[in-house]
Design a protein around this motif. Structure first.
Motif, PDB file in Angstrom:
ATOM      1  N   PRO A   1       0.815  -1.225   0.000  1.00  0.00           N
ATOM      2  CA  PRO A   1       0.000   0.000   0.000  1.00  0.00           C
ATOM      3  C   PRO A   1       0.847   1.273   0.000  1.00  0.00           C
ATOM      4  CG  PRO A   1      -0.913  -1.613   1.525  1.00  0.00           C
ATOM      5  CD  PRO A   1       0.394  -2.169   1.059  1.00  0.00           C
ATOM      6  N   ALA A   2       1.952   1.255   0.721  1.00  0.00           N
ATOM      7  CA  ALA A   2       2.817   2.438   0.769  1.00  0.00           C
ATOM      8  C   ALA A   2       3.433   2.734  -0.590  1.00  0.00           C
ATOM      9  CB  ALA A   2       3.914   2.234   1.817  1.00  0.00           C
ATOM     10  N   GLU A   3       3.824   1.685  -1.305  1.00  0.00           N
ATOM     11  CA  GLU A   3       4.408   1.875  -2.632  1.00  0.00           C
ATOM     12  C   GLU A   3       3.370   2.407  -3.610  1.00  0.00           C
ATOM     13  OE1 GLU A   3       7.576  -1.802  -1.972  1.00  0.00           O
ATOM     14  OE2 GLU A   3       5.860  -2.058  -3.340  1.00  0.00           O
ATOM     15  N   LYS A   4       2.167   1.860  -3.539  1.00  0.00           N
ATOM     16  CA  LYS A   4       1.114   2.342  -4.424  1.00  0.00           C
ATOM     17  C   LYS A   4       0.808   3.812  -4.165  1.00  0.00           C
ATOM     18  CE  LYS A   4      -3.568   1.315  -6.057  1.00  0.00           C
ATOM     19  NZ  LYS A   4      -4.744   0.419  -5.931  1.00  0.00           N
ATOM     20  N   ALA A   5       0.775   4.200  -2.895  1.00  0.00           N
ATOM     21  CA  ALA A   5       0.518   5.599  -2.561  1.00  0.00           C
ATOM     22  C   ALA A   5       1.656   6.496  -3.049  1.00  0.00           C
ATOM     23  CB  ALA A   5       0.335   5.747  -1.052  1.00  0.00           C
ATOM     24  N   ALA A   6       2.885   6.032  -2.873  1.00  0.00           N
ATOM     25  CA  ALA A   6       4.041   6.835  -3.293  1.00  0.00           C
ATOM     26  C   ALA A   6       4.067   7.032  -4.803  1.00  0.00           C
ATOM     27  CB  ALA A   6       5.322   6.168  -2.817  1.00  0.00           C
ATOM     28  N   SER A   7       3.615   6.035  -5.569  1.00  0.00           N
ATOM     29  CA  SER A   7       3.652   6.134  -7.032  1.00  0.00           C
ATOM     30  C   SER A   7       2.766   7.256  -7.562  1.00  0.00           C
ATOM     31  CB  SER A   7       3.238   4.805  -7.666  1.00  0.00           C
ATOM     32  OG  SER A   7       1.853   4.553  -7.488  1.00  0.00           O
ATOM     33  N   ALA A   8       1.826   7.722  -6.723  1.00  0.00           N
ATOM     34  CA  ALA A   8       0.893   8.767  -7.166  1.00  0.00           C
ATOM     35  C   ALA A   8       1.582  10.110  -7.412  1.00  0.00           C
ATOM     36  CB  ALA A   8      -0.230   8.934  -6.141  1.00  0.00           C
ATOM     37  N   VAL A   9       2.820  10.285  -6.890  1.00  0.00           N
ATOM     38  CA  VAL A   9       3.516  11.555  -7.126  1.00  0.00           C
ATOM     39  C   VAL A   9       4.085  11.636  -8.540  1.00  0.00           C
ATOM     40  CG1 VAL A   9       4.099  11.756  -4.684  1.00  0.00           C
ATOM     41  CG2 VAL A   9       5.785  10.794  -6.278  1.00  0.00           C
TER      42      VAL A   9
ATOM     43  N   ALA B   1      17.778  18.270  -3.753  1.00  0.00           N
ATOM     44  CA  ALA B   1      16.481  18.731  -3.253  1.00  0.00           C
ATOM     45  C   ALA B   1      15.655  17.574  -2.698  1.00  0.00           C
ATOM     46  CB  ALA B   1      15.718  19.446  -4.356  1.00  0.00           C
ATOM     47  N   LEU B   2      15.870  16.382  -3.249  1.00  0.00           N
ATOM     48  CA  LEU B   2      15.152  15.198  -2.773  1.00  0.00           C
ATOM     49  C   LEU B   2      15.807  14.579  -1.544  1.00  0.00           C
ATOM     50  CD1 LEU B   2      14.343  13.518  -6.217  1.00  0.00           C
ATOM     51  CD2 LEU B   2      12.692  14.513  -4.612  1.00  0.00           C
ATOM     52  N   GLY B   3      16.929  15.115  -1.131  1.00  0.00           N
ATOM     53  CA  GLY B   3      17.602  14.580   0.046  1.00  0.00           C
ATOM     54  C   GLY B   3      18.379  13.308  -0.216  1.00  0.00           C
ATOM     55  N   LEU B   4      18.736  13.056  -1.474  1.00  0.00           N
ATOM     56  CA  LEU B   4      19.541  11.878  -1.800  1.00  0.00           C
ATOM     57  C   LEU B   4      21.011  12.168  -1.539  1.00  0.00           C
ATOM     58  CD1 LEU B   4      17.830  10.907  -5.178  1.00  0.00           C
ATOM     59  CD2 LEU B   4      17.396   9.941  -2.920  1.00  0.00           C
ATOM     60  N   LYS B   5      21.755  11.158  -1.146  1.00  0.00           N
ATOM     61  CA  LYS B   5      23.151  11.335  -0.809  1.00  0.00           C
ATOM     62  C   LYS B   5      24.028  11.301  -2.055  1.00  0.00           C
ATOM     63  CE  LYS B   5      23.068   9.675   3.948  1.00  0.00           C
ATOM     64  NZ  LYS B   5      23.735   8.824   4.963  1.00  0.00           N
ATOM     65  N   PRO B   6      25.068  12.138  -2.094  1.00  0.00           N
ATOM     66  CA  PRO B   6      25.993  12.082  -3.228  1.00  0.00           C
ATOM     67  C   PRO B   6      26.663  10.712  -3.306  1.00  0.00           C
ATOM     68  CG  PRO B   6      26.354  14.060  -1.900  1.00  0.00           C
ATOM     69  CD  PRO B   6      25.435  13.170  -1.114  1.00  0.00           C
ATOM     70  N   ALA B   7      26.843  10.215  -4.540  1.00  0.00           N
ATOM     71  CA  ALA B   7      27.491   8.906  -4.727  1.00  0.00           C
ATOM     72  C   ALA B   7      28.604   8.989  -5.755  1.00  0.00           C
ATOM     73  CB  ALA B   7      26.453   7.863  -5.162  1.00  0.00           C
ATOM     74  N   GLY B   8      29.033  10.228  -6.061  1.00  0.00           N
ATOM     75  CA  GLY B   8      30.128  10.408  -6.999  1.00  0.00           C
ATOM     76  C   GLY B   8      31.473  10.403  -6.291  1.00  0.00           C
ATOM     77  N   THR B   9      32.442  11.047  -6.913  1.00  0.00           N
ATOM     78  CA  THR B   9      33.783  11.080  -6.347  1.00  0.00           C
ATOM     79  C   THR B   9      33.940  12.273  -5.404  1.00  0.00           C
ATOM     80  OG1 THR B   9      34.496  12.261  -8.346  1.00  0.00           O
ATOM     81  CG2 THR B   9      34.838   9.891  -8.290  1.00  0.00           C
TER      82      THR B   9
ATOM     83  N   LYS C   1      11.714  10.714  -6.699  1.00  0.00           N
ATOM     84  CA  LYS C   1      10.758  11.423  -5.843  1.00  0.00           C
ATOM     85  C   LYS C   1       9.789  10.436  -5.193  1.00  0.00           C
ATOM     86  CE  LYS C   1       7.417  15.232  -5.871  1.00  0.00           C
ATOM     87  NZ  LYS C   1       6.700  16.241  -6.711  1.00  0.00           N
ATOM     88  N   ALA C   2       9.357   9.428  -5.936  1.00  0.00           N
ATOM     89  CA  ALA C   2       8.431   8.435  -5.389  1.00  0.00           C
ATOM     90  C   ALA C   2       9.089   7.648  -4.259  1.00  0.00           C
ATOM     91  CB  ALA C   2       7.959   7.501  -6.498  1.00  0.00           C
ATOM     92  N   PHE C   3      10.352   7.284  -4.421  1.00  0.00           N
ATOM     93  CA  PHE C   3      11.042   6.565  -3.353  1.00  0.00           C
ATOM     94  C   PHE C   3      11.124   7.403  -2.076  1.00  0.00           C
ATOM     95  CE2 PHE C   3      12.684   3.454  -6.466  1.00  0.00           C
ATOM     96  CZ  PHE C   3      12.538   2.294  -5.712  1.00  0.00           C
ATOM     97  N   ARG C   4      11.291   8.717  -2.228  1.00  0.00           N
ATOM     98  CA  ARG C   4      11.361   9.580  -1.056  1.00  0.00           C
ATOM     99  C   ARG C   4       9.998   9.737  -0.376  1.00  0.00           C
ATOM    100  NH1 ARG C   4      14.861   9.907   1.899  1.00  0.00           N
ATOM    101  NH2 ARG C   4      15.006  12.127   2.342  1.00  0.00           N
ATOM    102  N   GLU C   5       8.927   9.367  -1.072  1.00  0.00           N
ATOM    103  CA  GLU C   5       7.589   9.444  -0.488  1.00  0.00           C
ATOM    104  C   GLU C   5       7.288   8.250   0.413  1.00  0.00           C
ATOM    105  OE1 GLU C   5       4.984  11.808  -0.799  1.00  0.00           O
ATOM    106  OE2 GLU C   5       6.679  13.038  -1.493  1.00  0.00           O
ATOM    107  N   LEU C   6       8.101   7.203   0.312  1.00  0.00           N
ATOM    108  CA  LEU C   6       7.865   6.028   1.155  1.00  0.00           C
ATOM    109  C   LEU C   6       8.084   6.391   2.628  1.00  0.00           C
ATOM    110  CD1 LEU C   6       9.729   3.305  -0.951  1.00  0.00           C
ATOM    111  CD2 LEU C   6       7.250   3.582  -0.708  1.00  0.00           C
ATOM    112  N   PRO C   7       7.334   5.789   3.545  1.00  0.00           N
ATOM    113  CA  PRO C   7       7.496   6.101   4.973  1.00  0.00           C
ATOM    114  C   PRO C   7       8.875   5.756   5.507  1.00  0.00           C
ATOM    115  CG  PRO C   7       5.958   4.274   4.648  1.00  0.00           C
ATOM    116  CD  PRO C   7       6.211   4.866   3.307  1.00  0.00           C
ATOM    117  N   GLN C   8       9.528   4.756   4.896  1.00  0.00           N
ATOM    118  CA  GLN C   8      10.922   4.466   5.224  1.00  0.00           C
ATOM    119  C   GLN C   8      11.597   3.920   3.975  1.00  0.00           C
ATOM    120  OE1 GLN C   8      11.047   1.494   8.376  1.00  0.00           O
ATOM    121  NE2 GLN C   8      11.425  -0.119   6.885  1.00  0.00           N
ATOM    122  N   PRO C   9      12.912   4.069   3.871  1.00  0.00           N
ATOM    123  CA  PRO C   9      13.600   3.588   2.668  1.00  0.00           C
ATOM    124  C   PRO C   9      13.422   2.083   2.496  1.00  0.00           C
ATOM    125  CG  PRO C   9      15.013   5.049   3.939  1.00  0.00           C
ATOM    126  CD  PRO C   9      13.817   4.752   4.799  1.00  0.00           C
TER     127      PRO C   9
END
Length: 558
Positions: A26-34, A75-83, A356-364
């Motif tokens: 249900p959480a994934e379905k709700a998050a996909s709405a964004v 802006a989405l709060g994702l962590k840098p994964a480059g060098t 953005k949808a992944f960030r809408e999930l209640p937890q990663p």
């Protein structure tokens, strides 16, 4: 009765297992709405804007695209994964601008001079100021394929060092038991053919273009293979001096000089017992080139997983951010910017929406999610090649790659095309997700184009990573049969790799939204499943996967 007890227990366990690992939560379905049309359109509008000048590798527009994507990740709060703690995995490209002086074929019977752009397109095969062919012997080598698993060798041990190879595009398709029939494999790709020519020591390689064998018209070769061409810096290994394409009509003129018929040669090349054909023709060409290094970068961001153990594994989303830049030598008033709205501003927009949808999930999710906007795809999948060779985590820890290249701009469909259907265990999940949308999954409906080997998932698959890649459906809601194919063919003929690939008001992104929601739900499912996906037994990439998993065991034992 005692034999039935274990069976009954097993049957009872199936629903319980399904309940523990639902297809969609249900959480994934709700998050996909964004994931909505307006957000997709807004990202495309910026990335395909004239101000970015076509996002050519190493240009200001390329850097602007990277900065925009990195800002969205931040802006989405994702962590840098480059060098160096940044969002950028920087690397150099070698840009080569070739100036062919002509392509000349000589025989005792006479001489044929081909005209650049009209009859042939050619680029230097070496990262040097000059490349040349001097009376190199022309040899027809059929499809230029060596495939031991099919007991196929077009070279038959002939010494081809210093010679120029004339090669058919695609792969043999007369026998459905060979090379998957009409489904194009890696053996049918131009890059495979140039690589093979270099391996056998050839000085030059010429591929014969036809629209059916290439899957696109001559104008695509003209736009894609002229101007500055890019490579990763050269490493040790053989290289041809010249890589060229010729039109079918021009090739026939050359073969007439040799007293040969193209149709007869093509027919002979369909057989295992084909032998290379020296044509009694000498080839000469001389190129001057400007060679320079230009910086570019993949843009990488990560959503760390929530499971202490599974978070070491990664679900990788990819979409290329580059396009072709600007047309050289345009006429006054002519549109010279290759905006690349569909290819692939739309794919980047989709990936940003998935993030953005992944960030809408209640937890990663349990596994880590890695987002990669890769560079220089149009130049030969170079950004994804660099990422695959310099990954943030070992290939054996990457659960799957979901690659996004393009989008559906014509509305909702009843079907979903999976490029490479039948290759991995991802098929079952994709089919189930499509069913929840009231859609059916279909295999590549243009399988003769070899799409699986033409986008970035190929580089990850070569490392053994199970990959999912999609095409737009063809069965459009409310449209007559065949309408989708007509739209696809019209777009390819008019807009593919042309300045007219621009964001248009008539784009209907409702179908794209359904696709992108499915891409999100697929990654979310993989990110929490108990086991990682796998290639189907006997698949061409299975051995690489087993090797990458074994390498993890070796590393753990040290």
């Amino acid at each position: 009765m005692k034999h039935l007890v274990p069976l009954l227990l097993a049957l009872c366990a199936v629903p319980a297992l399904a309940q523990r690992t639902p297809l969609v939560t249900p959480a994934e379905k709700a998050a996909s709405a964004v994931i909505v049309p307006d957000v997709l359109r807004a990202h495309v509008r910026f990335l395909a804007h004239d101000l970015l000048e076509g996002r050519g590798p190493g240009t200001r527009g390329d850097a602007l695209a990277q900065a925009y994507i990195a800002a969205q990740f931040e802006a989405l709060g994702l962590k840098p994964a480059g060098t160096d703690g940044s969002y950028f995995q920087q690397f150099d490209l070698v840009g080569i601008t070739s100036h062919p002086k002509g392509l000349t074929f000589r025989a005792p019977q006479g001489t044929v001079e081909l005209k650049f752009h009209e009859d042939f397109i050619a680029v230097s095969g070496v990262q040097a100021p000059e490349a040349k062919l001097e009376d190199s012997e022309l040899v027809f080598v059929g499809y230029g394929i060596q495939a031991p698993e099919y007991e196929w060798d077009d070279f038959k041990g002939m010494d081809l060092r210093g010679k120029t190879l004339l090669i058919l595009n695609n792969d043999p398709e007369d026998d459905p038991k060979l090379f998957a029939g009409r489904t194009r494999l890696w053996y049918g790709r131009w890059d495979y053919k140039y690589e093979q020519a270099a391996k056998v020591g050839a000085a030059g390689a010429i591929i014969i273009h036809t629209t059916p064998s290439a899957g696109y018209p001559w104008q695509v070769v003209q736009t894609s293979w002229t101007g500055e061409q890019f490579e990763l810096p050269a490493t040790e290994g053989p290289r041809t001096q010249v890589k060229a394409w010729t039109t079918e009509a021009a090739t026939r003129r050359v073969l007439e000089l040799a007293g040969r018929d193209l149709d007869a040669l093509r027919a002979a090349a369909q057989q295992r017992d084909f032998q290379p054909v020296p044509l009694g023709v000498k080839v000469s060409a001389r190129f001057t080139s400007e060679v320079r290094r230009r910086p570019t970068a993949n843009v990488l961001a990560m959503l760390p997983g929530s499971d202490p153990k599974l978070s070491q594994q990664v679900v990788l989303y990819s979409a290329h951010h580059d396009h072709l830049g600007m047309k050289q030598g345009g006429k006054p008033g002519e549109d010279t910017i290759y905006n690349g709205a569909l290819d692939n501003a739309a794919g980047v927009a989709a990936m940003l929406s998935v993030a953005k949808a992944f960030r809408e999930l209640p937890q990663p999710p349990r596994r880590t999610i890695l987002f990669a906007a890769v560079a220089a795809e149009e130049q030969g999948l170079l950004g994804s090649q660099y990422l695959a060779e310099h990954p943030p985590v070992p290939a054996g820890r990457v659960a799957a790659n979901i690659n996004i290249d393009g989008a559906n701009i014509h509305g909702r469909t009843k079907d979903l095309t999976v490029i490479g259907l039948g290759k991995s265990s991802l098929d079952a999940t994709i089919t189930g997700l499509a069913k929840t949308q009231g859609r059916v999954v279909k295999a590549d409906q243009l399988s003769d184009r070899g799409f699986f080997y033409r986008s970035d998932q190929f580089n990850f698959a070569k490392q053994g990573i199970p990959a999912a890649y999609f095409g737009s459906g063809m069965d459009f809601v409310g449209r007559p049969e065949g309408w989708g194919k007509q739209q696809r063919e019209a777009w390819e003929a008019k807009h593919y790799h042309q300045p007219s690939d621009e964001l248009r008001p008539e784009w209907d992104l409702t179908g794209a939204v359904e696709d992108v929601r499915l891409f999100f739900l697929l990654g979310a499912n993989v990110a929490r499943a108990p086991e990682m996906p796998r290639w189907n037994k006997g698949d061409e990439f299975e051995a690489a996967r087993l090797e990458s998993l074994e390498a993890l065991k070796g590393g753990a034992s040290k």
